[in-house]
Design an enzyme around this catalytic site. Sequence first.
Site, short mmCIF file in Angstrom:
data_model
loop_
_atom_site.label_atom_id
_atom_site.label_comp_id
_atom_site.label_asym_id
_atom_site.label_seq_id
_atom_site.Cartn_x
_atom_site.Cartn_y
_atom_site.Cartn_z
N LYS A 169 -54.33 47.35 75.25
CA LYS A 169 -54.84 47.40 73.57
C LYS A 169 -54.68 48.98 73.15
O LYS A 169 -55.64 49.61 73.59
CB LYS A 169 -56.05 47.15 73.54
N GLY A 220 -61.32 57.08 76.01
CA GLY A 220 -61.83 57.12 74.84
C GLY A 220 -63.18 57.77 74.73
O GLY A 220 -63.29 58.67 75.75
N THR A 224 -68.20 54.90 73.96
CA THR A 224 -67.71 53.52 74.06
C THR A 224 -67.56 53.27 75.55
O THR A 224 -67.63 52.15 76.19
CB THR A 224 -66.23 53.45 73.65
N GLY A 225 -67.25 54.30 76.45
CA GLY A 225 -67.22 54.05 77.90
C GLY A 225 -68.30 53.66 78.43
O GLY A 225 -68.46 52.68 79.41
N GLU A 242 -61.84 57.43 81.36
CA GLU A 242 -61.45 58.88 80.82
C GLU A 242 -62.28 59.10 79.62
O GLU A 242 -61.77 58.34 78.59
CB GLU A 242 -60.19 58.90 81.08
N CYS A 276 -58.96 65.77 74.56
CA CYS A 276 -60.06 65.72 75.27
C CYS A 276 -60.24 67.07 75.92
O CYS A 276 -61.26 67.29 76.34
CB CYS A 276 -59.95 64.49 76.36
N GLU A 374 -69.07 67.57 70.93
CA GLU A 374 -67.56 67.38 70.96
C GLU A 374 -66.99 67.39 69.49
O GLU A 374 -67.15 66.35 69.05
CB GLU A 374 -66.99 66.16 71.61
P1 NAD Z 1 -63.18 55.45 70.98
O1 NAD Z 1 -63.95 55.26 71.95
O2 NAD Z 1 -63.69 55.01 69.57
O3 NAD Z 1 -61.92 54.19 71.13
C1 NAD Z 1 -61.01 54.13 72.11
C2 NAD Z 1 -60.57 53.02 72.25
O4 NAD Z 1 -61.67 51.87 72.64
C3 NAD Z 1 -59.95 52.08 71.16
O5 NAD Z 1 -58.55 51.45 71.45
C4 NAD Z 1 -60.77 51.19 70.50
O6 NAD Z 1 -60.19 50.30 69.71
C5 NAD Z 1 -61.60 50.64 71.88
N1 NAD Z 1 -62.92 50.11 71.56
C6 NAD Z 1 -63.81 50.60 70.69
N2 NAD Z 1 -65.12 50.10 70.69
C7 NAD Z 1 -64.82 49.19 72.00
C8 NAD Z 1 -65.58 48.41 72.75
N3 NAD Z 1 -67.08 48.31 72.29
N4 NAD Z 1 -65.33 48.16 73.71
C9 NAD Z 1 -64.21 48.24 74.13
N5 NAD Z 1 -63.21 48.96 73.57
C10 NAD Z 1 -63.56 49.49 72.23
O7 NAD Z 1 -62.32 56.62 71.17
P2 NAD Z 1 -61.31 57.54 69.95
O8 NAD Z 1 -62.16 57.88 69.07
O9 NAD Z 1 -60.20 56.65 69.74
O10 NAD Z 1 -60.91 58.63 71.14
C11 NAD Z 1 -61.44 59.78 71.04
C12 NAD Z 1 -62.20 60.06 72.10
O11 NAD Z 1 -61.42 59.91 73.35
C13 NAD Z 1 -62.80 61.55 72.31
O12 NAD Z 1 -64.31 61.43 72.72
C14 NAD Z 1 -61.94 62.05 73.66
O13 NAD Z 1 -62.55 63.09 74.23
C15 NAD Z 1 -61.86 60.71 74.40
N6 NAD Z 1 -60.36 60.98 75.14
C16 NAD Z 1 -60.59 61.08 76.50
C17 NAD Z 1 -59.43 61.54 77.23
C18 NAD Z 1 -59.65 61.66 78.69
O14 NAD Z 1 -58.86 61.72 79.56
N7 NAD Z 1 -60.69 61.82 79.21
C19 NAD Z 1 -58.23 61.69 76.57
C20 NAD Z 1 -58.12 61.26 75.33
C21 NAD Z 1 -59.40 61.03 74.62
#
Ligand code: NAD
Length: 475
Positions: A169, A220, A224-225, A242, A276, A374
């Site tokens: 997704k 993400g 959310t993680g 991640e 990130c 962040e």
């Molecule tokens: P996010 O957590 O809002 O969303 C990421 C994904 O999760 C999207 O596809 C979203 O639709 C989905 N999602 C949202 N709520 C969910 C839930 N309750 N259950 C399952 N899936 C859900 O993150 P974002 O705003 O898209 O990305 C930014 C964040 O990602 C930053 O904190 C950044 O540091 C992190 N990031 C980390 C890495 C890494 O490798 N460590 C890489 C890139 C981004």
Amino acid sequence: MVTQYKNLINGEMVETGEWLDVVNPANEEVIGQVPSCDADDLDRAVAAARAAFKTWKNTSHEERQAACMAISAAIKENADELYRLLTSEQGKPHAQAKGEIFGAAGISKAQSTLKLEDVISEDSDTRLSRTRRVPVGVVGGIVPWNFPLMMAIQKIVPALMSGCTIVLKPSPFTPLTTLRVAELIADKVPAGTVNIITGEDALGPMITGHPDIDKITFTGSTETGKKIMEGASSDLKRITLELGGNDASIVLPDADPKKVAEQLFWSSFQNAGQVCIAAKRVYIHEDIYDELSAALAEYAAQVKVGDGSQQGTGVGPIQNKKQYERVLELIEDAKDNGYKFLTGGDKDPSGTGYYVPITILDNPPEDARIVAEEQFGPVMPLMKFSSEEEVIERANNSEYGLAGAVWTADTDKGVEIAERLETGTVWVNEFMHLSPFAPFGGHKQSGFGAEYGLDGMKEFTYPQVITIKKDNVVA
Ligand code: NAD
């Protein structure tokens, strides 16, 4: 009428009835529509992945490699179209979008060489014990909006190489490039092995909770993680997370300000800071603080902020309105608290497009929100330090532990400090480089498990130990 991009389910490009708009962050225009999947659509994708798993799990390394090489070739051959599409939905300047497209093709190729060999753990007079790796099954992949194609590919390829099938997704903000790649590979990978479906955030928890998905690989936010970890606990799905970071960069007094300024700048402002592993806290030794901060401000002054499709743009818009408002809020907070700005913070960001001026702060306090949180935007707080012990403690004073960097003329000293940083990756005189053969993962609240390399691939498998008693008493 805007272009509609379909989903990939069971080898077919399909529509689901409802559509979601996708906006170009440079001008806020709708540039495409994608299907909005519900639970039934997800069930169809998972059923296709489950059916395909029956045969895919038994394929040879060579068959899996051929599929991943075909994905790599499809991306590379269509790079011109893909990087333009990526800039239009994500915002990053063309040159950086090209970097992501060729990076995704390169990762597919490099990771398709990875093979988890059996390991003999005992070969004694009485016993032969062998550990093999078996694929976990159907993987649910969930990716963010900052590097949409790269993140998708770094989940699809190791899943396939380890014998799993996947339902992926993309973020609802940036699904277009991934769906265009889905179309390009639909007839190049066996039906059902790769399924790509789109929907609102609400589709995420449906994936996490789906009873026929065996593993979640997620990139993400930390917030959310944590929800994913909770959701996956119902049936003990395997998880790789991640997550966010608040990376520290440490510049020692022996670094030449003129030589380090440009690299340091891009370690924070690549992809408008929405990385990130961007440098989000920069600690500069007091002996060179004034000279280096002046060099950074001077460099920043000639970098153009604007539409990523325009020649000469170095920093594009923030990808979406929610994140744009969050970055502006942090800048407002810094202004309200009277922190000093070397650049940025003073311009009116109104108008079309989610643009934030390059923002460099002059020695804000450690507990300022713009330092402690962040930012995920074009923001670089510079902080002064005087001793090595002090700066290591300040760098480690974070709930995150993703990456960090040390800049110094003395590489041995750089390594000594690197080894004391509590992060999964540390660079010495380098930034953002990730090897497809080394594990990438966060310490503390920056993640769980790792991607890349054999360590990353192992996360798509279970170990299975087969032990044979040599004196066969039942024969
Ligand atoms: P996010 O957590 O809002 O969303 C990421 C994904 O999760 C999207 O596809 C979203 O639709 C989905 N999602 C949202 N709520 C969910 C839930 N309750 N259950 C399952 N899936 C859900 O993150 P974002 O705003 O898209 O990305 C930014 C964040 O990602 C930053 O904190 C950044 O540091 C992190 N990031 C980390 C890495 C890494 O490798 N460590 C890489 C890139 C981004």
